[in-house]
Write a protein that holds these residues in place. Structure first.
Motif, PDB file in Angstrom:
ATOM      1  N   LEU A   1       0.733  -1.321  -0.008  1.00  0.00           N
ATOM      2  CA  LEU A   1       0.069  -0.001  -0.043  1.00  0.00           C
ATOM      3  C   LEU A   1       0.920   1.242   0.115  1.00  0.00           C
ATOM      4  O   LEU A   1       0.273   2.363  -0.676  1.00  0.00           O
ATOM      5  N   SER A   2       1.973   1.273   0.593  1.00  0.00           N
ATOM      6  CA  SER A   2       2.802   2.364   0.910  1.00  0.00           C
ATOM      7  C   SER A   2       4.051   2.415  -0.240  1.00  0.00           C
ATOM      8  O   SER A   2       4.488   3.526  -0.375  1.00  0.00           O
TER       9      SER A   2
ATOM     10  N   ARG B   1       4.692   5.509  -2.593  1.00  0.00           N
ATOM     11  CA  ARG B   1       3.769   5.929  -3.345  1.00  0.00           C
ATOM     12  C   ARG B   1       2.971   7.313  -2.868  1.00  0.00           C
ATOM     13  O   ARG B   1       2.532   7.792  -3.810  1.00  0.00           O
ATOM     14  N   SER B   2       3.323   7.760  -1.595  1.00  0.00           N
ATOM     15  CA  SER B   2       2.861   9.012  -1.245  1.00  0.00           C
ATOM     16  C   SER B   2       4.043  10.058  -1.296  1.00  0.00           C
ATOM     17  O   SER B   2       5.284   9.835  -0.969  1.00  0.00           O
TER      18      SER B   2
ATOM     19  N   TRP C   1       0.840   7.257   7.191  1.00  0.00           N
ATOM     20  CA  TRP C   1      -0.492   6.514   7.193  1.00  0.00           C
ATOM     21  C   TRP C   1      -0.629   5.339   6.507  1.00  0.00           C
ATOM     22  O   TRP C   1      -1.180   4.414   6.951  1.00  0.00           O
ATOM     23  N   MET C   2      -0.211   5.301   5.412  1.00  0.00           N
ATOM     24  CA  MET C   2      -0.191   4.048   4.376  1.00  0.00           C
ATOM     25  C   MET C   2       0.698   3.027   5.064  1.00  0.00           C
ATOM     26  O   MET C   2       0.477   1.991   4.866  1.00  0.00           O
ATOM     27  N   GLY C   3       1.833   3.421   5.637  1.00  0.00           N
ATOM     28  CA  GLY C   3       2.600   2.309   6.253  1.00  0.00           C
ATOM     29  C   GLY C   3       1.791   1.794   7.780  1.00  0.00           C
ATOM     30  O   GLY C   3       2.373   0.645   7.785  1.00  0.00           O
ATOM     31  N   ILE C   4       1.395   2.509   8.410  1.00  0.00           N
ATOM     32  CA  ILE C   4       0.410   1.930   9.463  1.00  0.00           C
ATOM     33  C   ILE C   4      -0.457   1.003   8.678  1.00  0.00           C
ATOM     34  O   ILE C   4      -0.982  -0.223   9.422  1.00  0.00           O
TER      35      ILE C   4
END
Length: 331
Positions: free
Chosen positions: A231-232, A240-241, A249-252
């Protein structure tokens, strides 16, 4: 199967986290009890181990491990074509991974991307093209061996299945989305070709796809595909961000998703295998899943050194783009 000790640990962890977050033992108890009842009522048991074994451990040449040709062997022939399936069989693959997609008129075909631009001489979204339009395209137009395979067509799902059965290849159906439609179409394919119950597996990154497939036909062997930090980060490791907060946030979410794959989703869906990105597989990891009755398959394994590692040390099946030579993953 999941050990009773595992369940105690998992639900105890949930209870403690909720207690810490809410300061309410009663609320934590109710939520934990609800989650337990949900898992018991709505999870699917895996298919019998002997059936899963026939699919995931077919007899490999010279006693080696199963080797699955990605998209039919996308380096050796135009991906997701009948020519690729034939080449995979000729080159010693035990199975092929094929991508399910749908035309504008609802016909299931083989195509990895959302558009036809990368692999054919056409352009536009697959979902906006009719089957008759797709079949006019040259599926070898962008391939490195386009002269050898010139004029190869985009096949329908049924054509591909028939070709695989003809060559006695195990099929890994990769489903990207549209769980209801995909499950319905695959259910009909399994009814038409019952041999698939012992020679194919439905896999996806999306747990809802696998859950819907088990719901539609609980006798189908299934697998979850997973890449930590998907996701990240892109497959090359870049974020990605563009923002720090977005990365955090994506890491979480990635940590939570990874936990869910290993402790909840596999059991809820009743999968028989985990298809994991090659860099995260070790002997301990293979044993972790073996203790739970789940097979590990690595992807994408493209060099002789990596293949030797899988054949002789890990002793598990793997997915590759080429059965003939080393190549760099393009995905």
């Amino acid at each position: 199967m999941l050990q009773m000790g595992d369940e105690v640990v998992y639900f105890s962890a949930v209870f403690l986290l909720v207690v810490l977050g809410t300061r309410s033992a009663t609320g934590a108890s109710l939520l934990t009890a609800f989650l337990y009842v949900f898992m018991v009522m709505f999870r699917f048991p895996p298919v019998p181990a002997d059936q899963a074994g026939r699919v995931l451990r077919p007899r490999a040449p010279s006693g080696g491990v199963p080797v699955v040709a990605l998209r039919g062997g996308s380096y050796d022939a135009p991906e997701n074509t009948l020519a690729a399936i034939r080449e995979a069989s000729r080159n010693g693959a035990t199975g092929v991974e094929l991508d399910l997609s749908f035309t504008a008129d609802g016909v299931p075909i083989l195509m990895h991307d959302e558009t036809v631009d990368r692999t054919t001489n056409g352009s536009g979204p697959v979902s906006s093209l009719l089957l008759v339009q797709l079949q006019k395209l040259d599926a070898a137009a962008r391939h490195r061996l386009k002269d050898k395979f010139s004029g190869e067509k985009v096949p329908t799902l049924q054509e591909a299945v028939e070709e695989c059965i003809r060559h006695q290849l195990t099929i890994f159906f990769d489903v990207k989305g549209q769980p209801d439609k995909a499950a319905s179409v695959l259910r009909e394919i399994y009814k038409k070709f019952p041999v698939l119950y012992n020679s194919s597996i439905v896999s996806s990154f999306e747990p809802k796809v696998i859950y819907k497939m088990r719901q539609t036909d609980p006798n189908v062997v299934t697998a979850l595909i997973h890449r930590p930090w998907r996701l990240s980060r892109f497959s090359d490791g870049t974020s990605r961000s563009p923002t720090t907060s977005g990365q955090l946030w994506m890491g979480i979410l990635d940590v939570l998703l990874d936990w869910a794959h290993h402790h909840v989703l596999w059991k809820l869906c009743g999968v028989s295998a985990i298809l994991l990105q090659k860099d995260f597989i070790s002997l301990d990891y293979v044993q972790y899943w073996a203790d739970r009755g789940v097979e590990v398959v690595g992807w994408i394994v493209n060099t002789a050194v990596e293949k030797d590692y899988y054949q002789n040390l890990l002793k598990i099946g793997y997915v590759t783009e080429s059965l003939l030579e080393d190549c760099d993953p393009r995905d």
